[in-house]
Scaffold this active site. Structure first.
Site, PDB file in Angstrom:
ATOM      1  N   GLY A 145      -6.272   1.925  11.411  1.00 32.63           N
ATOM      2  CA  GLY A 145      -4.905   1.425  11.478  1.00 32.63           C
ATOM      3  C   GLY A 145      -4.187   1.889  12.730  1.00 32.63           C
ATOM      4  N   ASP A 165       0.566  -5.951  12.281  1.00 29.37           N
ATOM      5  CA  ASP A 165      -0.233  -5.183  11.318  1.00 29.37           C
ATOM      6  C   ASP A 165       0.080  -3.687  11.458  1.00 29.37           C
ATOM      7  OD1 ASP A 165      -1.959  -5.061   9.165  1.00 29.37           O
ATOM      8  OD2 ASP A 165      -3.759  -4.847  10.388  1.00 29.37           O
ATOM      9  N   ASN A 224       0.820  -1.222   0.000  1.00 25.40           N
ATOM     10  CA  ASN A 224       0.000   0.000   0.000  1.00 25.40           C
ATOM     11  C   ASN A 224       0.847   1.262   0.000  1.00 25.40           C
ATOM     12  OD1 ASN A 224       0.825  -0.760   2.607  1.00 25.40           O
ATOM     13  ND2 ASN A 224      -0.799   0.397   3.579  1.00 25.40           N
TER      14      ASN A 224
END
Length: 417
Positions: A324, A305, A95
């Site tokens: 996030g 993550d 990303n």
């Protein structure tokens, strides 16, 4: 390199020295000698309080931003954060801007990260621009160094695209990452659908949104064969589906994020967007089910993550904030409050097997790939503990146990002392 590690407890079930406290002589990137007591002329002696060592940890899902989002994090600084957090290798998500969907960007990441203590392992996008329509240059990216293929936090809506991808990558033993979330079920949801979402008046995302995709993807895997990894699952039913698929002999693996094991949607009562993640924090029964699945090895590995986000994308109204959290710095301290150390090490190293990387063991003659830490001591995670450029952590104020001393990989080392 010429180092003596003194009185180090080895945590490595694959090693004949597992659970023994020994000295190690590290020289020229190799483990030269392991014994009860060692002395080596000219060696740097490292003796740390209640030192434990394990094979170096590997994080299967890390975002840094570069190229394109350097204001969030850069490759070099991010890899330094990873090293100081105990990780010797990290898989870097696609990303960026531009998306990692061709060999040029894979090569850029590999070259930019060359020479760092922590190794960068790029994940290539599964589809062009991660739009879910046309397959990206998978074989070329594999040859350039990509270790797997997936569209970060994007489910492949077109089942035929995922089917073709699973068939295509078998020619070169590729791994497909299949994030699971049905967009039509998710809708405009931002948190777990349940009592908390109803109480707070926030739109919910039911576990069904994940479970439908997991079930469909497993049907596709059963039809095509190949290897599939389902990242960051967050549902007890997803665990059941994956357990059943493994019993059938399907080559499926999965991960869970540290924050899903440590936190619940009860954290949302202050509408703090630091706790907005994807998939969302679930309720306490789900958290317990995920921990149980880690312990019975249905869940293969644990990831941070790690997703750095600048203040313009995070410090907003809850509905508008980007999901996030960063997680490298807090990963070990949080996990050490939840799981036995043998399980933590297993789940932080199992990614090598999943991603087809050489596995490492603590034995004489082996290449040095070590994480150094102590399981002793409790503390509270604060702003001063954040090393990332972005500060969007869901763990601020959380209790931690144990500390990371650093890492040694080949002839490179990064320490926190």
């Amino acid at each position: 390199m010429n180092i003596i590690l003194k009185s180090a407890k080895i945590v490595d079930p694959t090693s004949s020295f597992h659970n023994q406290t020994v000295d190690l002589h590290l020289k020229n990137g190799k483990i030269e000698k392991i014994a009860a007591s060692l002395v080596a002329e000219g060696a740097q002696v490292i003796q740390l309080d209640q030192l434990s060592i394990s094979p170096g940890w590997f994080d299967t899902s890390v975002s840094f931003g570069e190229p394109g989002y350097e204001e969030r994090e850069t490759l070099i600084h991010g890899l330094d954060v990873a090293a100081r957090s105990g990780f010797t290798q990290v898989a870097i998500e696609s990303n960026n801007n531009p998306i990692t969907d061709n060999q040029s960007i894979v090569s850029f990441i590999k070259q930019k990260a060359f020479g760092q203590t922590t190794e960068a392992l790029p994940i290539g996008a599964l589809t062009m621009k991660s739009e879910g329509t046309d397959l990206a240059e998978l074989y070329d990216m594999k040859n350039a160094g990509a270790v797997a293929f997936g569209d970060y936090k994007k489910a492949i809506d077109n089942a035929n695209v995922l089917k073709i991808a699973l068939q295509y990558v078998q020619d070169f033993d590729g791994l497909v990452l299949a994030f699971a979330q049905d967009k039509s079920i998710k809708g405009k949801g931002v948190v777990h659908e349940g009592i908390t979402s109803t109480t707070l008046g926030l739109k919910g995302i039911p576990p069904l949104a994940e479970e439908l995709q997991v079930a469909r993807n497993l049907f596709l895997l059963e039809y095509t064969g190949g290897k599939m990894h389902i990242p960051t699952i967050s549902s007890a039913k997803s665990v059941e589906l994956i357990r059943e698929a493994k019993a059938k002999g399907l080559q499926v693996t999965c991960s869970v994020a540290v924050h899903q094991l440590a936190l619940t949607d009860a954290k949302l009562t202050e509408f703090d967007s630091r706790h907005k993640v994807l998939p969302p924090l679930r309720d306490e029964p789900t958290r317990q089910a995920l921990i149980a699945a880690v312990l019975d090895h249905t869940i293969d590995c644990i990831t941070t993550d790690h997703t750095p986000l600048d203040i313009e994308h995070k410090k907003l109204e809850f509905d508008l904030a980007t999901p996030g959290t960063i997680g490298l710095e807090s990963a070990f301290g949080a996990l050490n409050t939840l799981l036995p150390i043998d399980v933590i090490v297993d789940k932080l190293t199992a990614g090598r097997r999943i991603f087809g990387l050489p596995e490492t063991s603590i034995a004489e003659g082996q290449e040095v790939n070590l994480s150094l830490f102590t399981t002793a001591g409790t503390w509270t995670f604060s702003k001063e503990d954040i090393r990332s450029k972005s500060k969007n952590t869901a763990f601020l104020g959380e209790s931690m146990q144990g500390k990371v001393y650093g890492v040694i990989r080949q002839d490179k080392q990064t320490f926190n002392f």
